[in-house]
Design an enzyme around this catalytic site. Structure first.
Site, PDB file in Angstrom:
ATOM      1  N   LEU A 122      26.289  -7.184   5.737  1.00 46.34           N
ATOM      2  CA  LEU A 122      24.912  -7.022   6.367  1.00 46.34           C
ATOM      3  C   LEU A 122      25.451  -7.265   7.993  1.00 46.34           C
ATOM      4  O   LEU A 122      24.946  -7.995   8.699  1.00 46.34           O
ATOM      5  CB  LEU A 122      24.315  -8.416   5.966  1.00 46.34           C
ATOM      6  CG  LEU A 122      23.716  -8.332   4.869  1.00 46.34           C
ATOM      7  CD1 LEU A 122      22.738  -9.424   4.262  1.00 46.34           C
ATOM      8  CD2 LEU A 122      22.760  -6.731   5.031  1.00 46.34           C
ATOM      9  N   ASP A 149      26.831  -8.900  -0.175  1.00 45.13           N
ATOM     10  CA  ASP A 149      27.358  -9.752   1.208  1.00 45.13           C
ATOM     11  C   ASP A 149      27.042 -11.334   0.809  1.00 45.13           C
ATOM     12  O   ASP A 149      26.092 -11.719  -0.541  1.00 45.13           O
ATOM     13  CB  ASP A 149      26.015  -9.351   2.663  1.00 45.13           C
ATOM     14  CG  ASP A 149      26.572 -10.441   3.693  1.00 45.13           C
ATOM     15  OD1 ASP A 149      27.235  -9.411   4.751  1.00 45.13           O
ATOM     16  OD2 ASP A 149      27.289 -11.379   3.601  1.00 45.13           O
ATOM     17  N   TYR A 156      43.867 -14.335  13.331  1.00 40.68           N
ATOM     18  CA  TYR A 156      43.213 -12.845  13.542  1.00 40.68           C
ATOM     19  C   TYR A 156      44.195 -11.865  12.907  1.00 40.68           C
ATOM     20  O   TYR A 156      43.257 -11.177  12.336  1.00 40.68           O
ATOM     21  CB  TYR A 156      41.312 -12.547  13.933  1.00 40.68           C
ATOM     22  CG  TYR A 156      41.155 -11.506  14.300  1.00 40.68           C
ATOM     23  CD1 TYR A 156      40.129 -10.645  12.831  1.00 40.68           C
ATOM     24  CD2 TYR A 156      41.118 -10.068  15.066  1.00 40.68           C
ATOM     25  CE1 TYR A 156      39.153 -10.222  12.770  1.00 40.68           C
ATOM     26  CE2 TYR A 156      40.429  -9.361  14.749  1.00 40.68           C
ATOM     27  CZ  TYR A 156      39.597  -8.949  13.657  1.00 40.68           C
ATOM     28  OH  TYR A 156      38.551  -7.706  13.656  1.00 40.68           O
TER      29      TYR A 156
HETATM   30  P1  NAD Z   1      30.481  -9.151  11.135  1.00 35.45           P
HETATM   31  O1  NAD Z   1      31.270 -10.866  11.222  1.00 35.45           O
HETATM   32  O2  NAD Z   1      29.152  -8.544  11.780  1.00 35.45           O
HETATM   33  O3  NAD Z   1      29.862  -8.920   9.491  1.00 35.45           O
HETATM   34  C1  NAD Z   1      31.059  -9.937   8.523  1.00 35.45           C
HETATM   35  C2  NAD Z   1      29.958  -9.713   7.127  1.00 35.45           C
HETATM   36  O4  NAD Z   1      30.574 -10.215   6.556  1.00 35.45           O
HETATM   37  C3  NAD Z   1      28.607 -11.464   7.583  1.00 35.45           C
HETATM   38  O5  NAD Z   1      27.331  -9.676   7.336  1.00 35.45           O
HETATM   39  C4  NAD Z   1      29.182 -12.108   6.926  1.00 35.45           C
HETATM   40  O6  NAD Z   1      27.564 -12.171   6.101  1.00 35.45           O
HETATM   41  C5  NAD Z   1      30.082 -11.476   5.124  1.00 35.45           C
HETATM   42  N1  NAD Z   1      30.847 -12.275   4.808  1.00 35.45           N
HETATM   43  C6  NAD Z   1      31.091 -13.588   6.092  1.00 35.45           C
HETATM   44  N2  NAD Z   1      31.867 -13.996   4.110  1.00 35.45           N
HETATM   45  C7  NAD Z   1      31.515 -13.030   3.669  1.00 35.45           C
HETATM   46  C8  NAD Z   1      32.284 -13.489   1.844  1.00 35.45           C
HETATM   47  N3  NAD Z   1      33.377 -14.534   2.076  1.00 35.45           N
HETATM   48  N4  NAD Z   1      31.761 -12.451   1.579  1.00 35.45           N
HETATM   49  C9  NAD Z   1      31.043 -12.165   1.132  1.00 35.45           C
HETATM   50  N5  NAD Z   1      29.998 -11.644   2.852  1.00 35.45           N
HETATM   51  C10 NAD Z   1      31.137 -12.438   3.928  1.00 35.45           C
HETATM   52  O7  NAD Z   1      31.588  -8.346  10.935  1.00 35.45           O
HETATM   53  P2  NAD Z   1      31.573  -6.780  11.623  1.00 35.45           P
HETATM   54  O8  NAD Z   1      31.763  -6.874  12.823  1.00 35.45           O
HETATM   55  O9  NAD Z   1      30.820  -5.396  10.044  1.00 35.45           O
HETATM   56  O10 NAD Z   1      33.747  -6.323  11.060  1.00 35.45           O
HETATM   57  C11 NAD Z   1      33.867  -5.732   9.967  1.00 35.45           C
HETATM   58  C12 NAD Z   1      35.023  -5.739  10.104  1.00 35.45           C
HETATM   59  O11 NAD Z   1      35.841  -4.610  10.880  1.00 35.45           O
HETATM   60  C13 NAD Z   1      36.202  -6.807   9.319  1.00 35.45           C
HETATM   61  O12 NAD Z   1      37.362  -6.494   8.927  1.00 35.45           O
HETATM   62  C14 NAD Z   1      36.360  -6.752  10.870  1.00 35.45           C
HETATM   63  O13 NAD Z   1      37.657  -7.671  11.551  1.00 35.45           O
HETATM   64  C15 NAD Z   1      37.043  -5.433  12.024  1.00 35.45           C
HETATM   65  N6  NAD Z   1      36.947  -5.138  13.199  1.00 35.45           N
HETATM   66  C16 NAD Z   1      35.518  -5.608  14.005  1.00 35.45           C
HETATM   67  C17 NAD Z   1      35.145  -4.902  15.131  1.00 35.45           C
HETATM   68  C18 NAD Z   1      33.986  -5.148  16.189  1.00 35.45           C
HETATM   69  O14 NAD Z   1      34.160  -5.109  17.608  1.00 35.45           O
HETATM   70  N7  NAD Z   1      32.982  -5.608  15.200  1.00 35.45           N
HETATM   71  C19 NAD Z   1      35.882  -4.386  16.054  1.00 35.45           C
HETATM   72  C20 NAD Z   1      37.277  -4.153  14.772  1.00 35.45           C
HETATM   73  C21 NAD Z   1      37.180  -4.541  13.742  1.00 35.45           C
END
Ligand code: NAD
Length: 317
Positions: A10, A34, A142
């Site tokens: 999500l 999620d 991070y």
């Molecule tokens: P986000 O924060 O938008 O979403 C993370 C999701 O994980 C949320 O829906 C949350 O409810 C869920 N979550 C949190 N703790 C949880 C748990 N214990 N069990 C199950 N679900 C849990 O993150 P995102 O932007 O979609 O990022 C996803 C991945 O991509 C991450 O590893 C992030 O580090 C990486 N990333 C994202 C970006 C970016 O700009 N969005 C950039 C570089 C890397």
């Protein structure tokens, strides 16, 4: 890749990769999970969805087994800004969640994808044209979890033969789900504020350059890497990918081309500024291009145009 399980489905990336996978593989072939289950969310309502805390290794294994998954996309994580506020939680959730997902993949012989980040670099990393293979001594929690995750994914490939693949994502910009507390979130917020108030107060200083990418390019990159011929991959965890590098001044100028009355001022958030200062200005993506044909389609102006159009339609609903 026929039956895919997604954790953290999500989030900002999750909602978009699940939609793509549902339309490419079929709705019943994607298991979205999620820790939360908001009512009325299309990812929850329009396909297979289960509540899963990635710290629950047993349930993760059971769900993957019952679903007969052949691929795991592990997205659940705490992002850079949140991780600096809650470093112990970030280490626990990011590393234990990843270990659990890798273990399920090892036991069930799943192909495995998880994102790394430009946060895996640190202040001693070369700032410009940052090479694929270089010094990685991040100083944020991070970043520490991301570089540890890259090494762990390499280990699962060399030691156990798990087909691990990963991308070092830059800041991702999208209009569907809101970003989850990263350092590059300003580059999403600015578009919302441009449409709502024609003004934005920027938390980063002018001249703070960071790599960015529009979400459709990020989703294409995940799909391309997952489908890439394994013998062509010299690297696995994790490929540098980026489509553009800009600072607040350049994104303001890009918005002004479409909305000339848009204005911006600054109120610097020191925590975000410090994190941003420790990251590269511009990474080199040659390995991704050579090994699996990475080509992003959107530059800054093309992204601004599409983002404002799509966001305007979303906000007017
Ligand atoms: P986000 O924060 O938008 O979403 C993370 C999701 O994980 C949320 O829906 C949350 O409810 C869920 N979550 C949190 N703790 C949880 C748990 N214990 N069990 C199950 N679900 C849990 O993150 P995102 O932007 O979609 O990022 C996803 C991945 O991509 C991450 O590893 C992030 O580090 C990486 N990333 C994202 C970006 C970016 O700009 N969005 C950039 C570089 C890397």
């Amino acid at each position: 890749m026929k039956r895919v399980m997604v954790t953290g489905a999500l989030g900002q990336i999750g909602v978009e990769i699940v939609s793509r996978l549902r339309s490419e593989l079929g709705v019943d072939c994607v298991l979205a999970t999620d820790i939360r289950q908001p009512e009325g969310n299309p990812i929850v309502e329009n396909g297979v969805f289960e509540v899963l805390d990635v710290l629950d290794a047993e349930k993760m294994y059971e769900l993957a087994t019952e679903f007969q998954a052949d691929t795991m996309i592990h997205l659940a994580s705490l992002l850079s800004s949140v991780a600096e506020d809650r470093p112990q939680d970030a280490w626990y959730i990011n590393m234990t969640g990843l270990t659990n997902a890798l273990e399920v993949s090892r036991k069930l012989d799943l192909k495995f994808f998880t994102p790394s980040s430009i946060g895996a670099f640190g202040p001693s990393t070369p700032k410009n044209d940052t090479p694929q293979d270089t010094l990685q001594r991040p100083e944020t929690m991070y970043g520490i979890t991301k570089v540890s995750g890259e090494l762990l994914c390499d280990y699962y490939y060399t030691k156990f033969g798990v087909d691990t693949r990963s991308l070092r994502f830059p800041g991702l910009i999208s209009y569907d789900a809101l970003p989850g507390g990263g350092t590059t979130d300003y580059a999403v917020e600015i578009y919302y504020e441009a449409l709502k108030n024609n003004h934005y107060t920027c938390p980063l200083e002018a001249g703070t350059f960071m790599d960015m990418m529009y979400m459709p390019d990020a989703i294409d990159a995940i799909m391309m890497l997952l489908k890439a011929e394994p013998t062509k991959l010299r690297h696995r965890n994790a490929f540098n990918v980026s489509a553009m590098s800009f600072d607040p001044v350049l994104i303001e100028a890009s918005i002004k081309k479409i909305r000339p009355d848009f204005t911006m001022d600054y109120k610097v958030n020191q925590k975000l500024q410090q994190i941003a200062n420790s990251w590269p200005d511009h990474i080199d993506c040659e390995c991704a291009k050579e090994e699996w044909g990475f080509i992003p389609k959107y530059d800054l102006d093309a992204m601004t145009c599409d983002m404002l159009e799509k966001l305007e339609a979303k906000l007017s609903k």
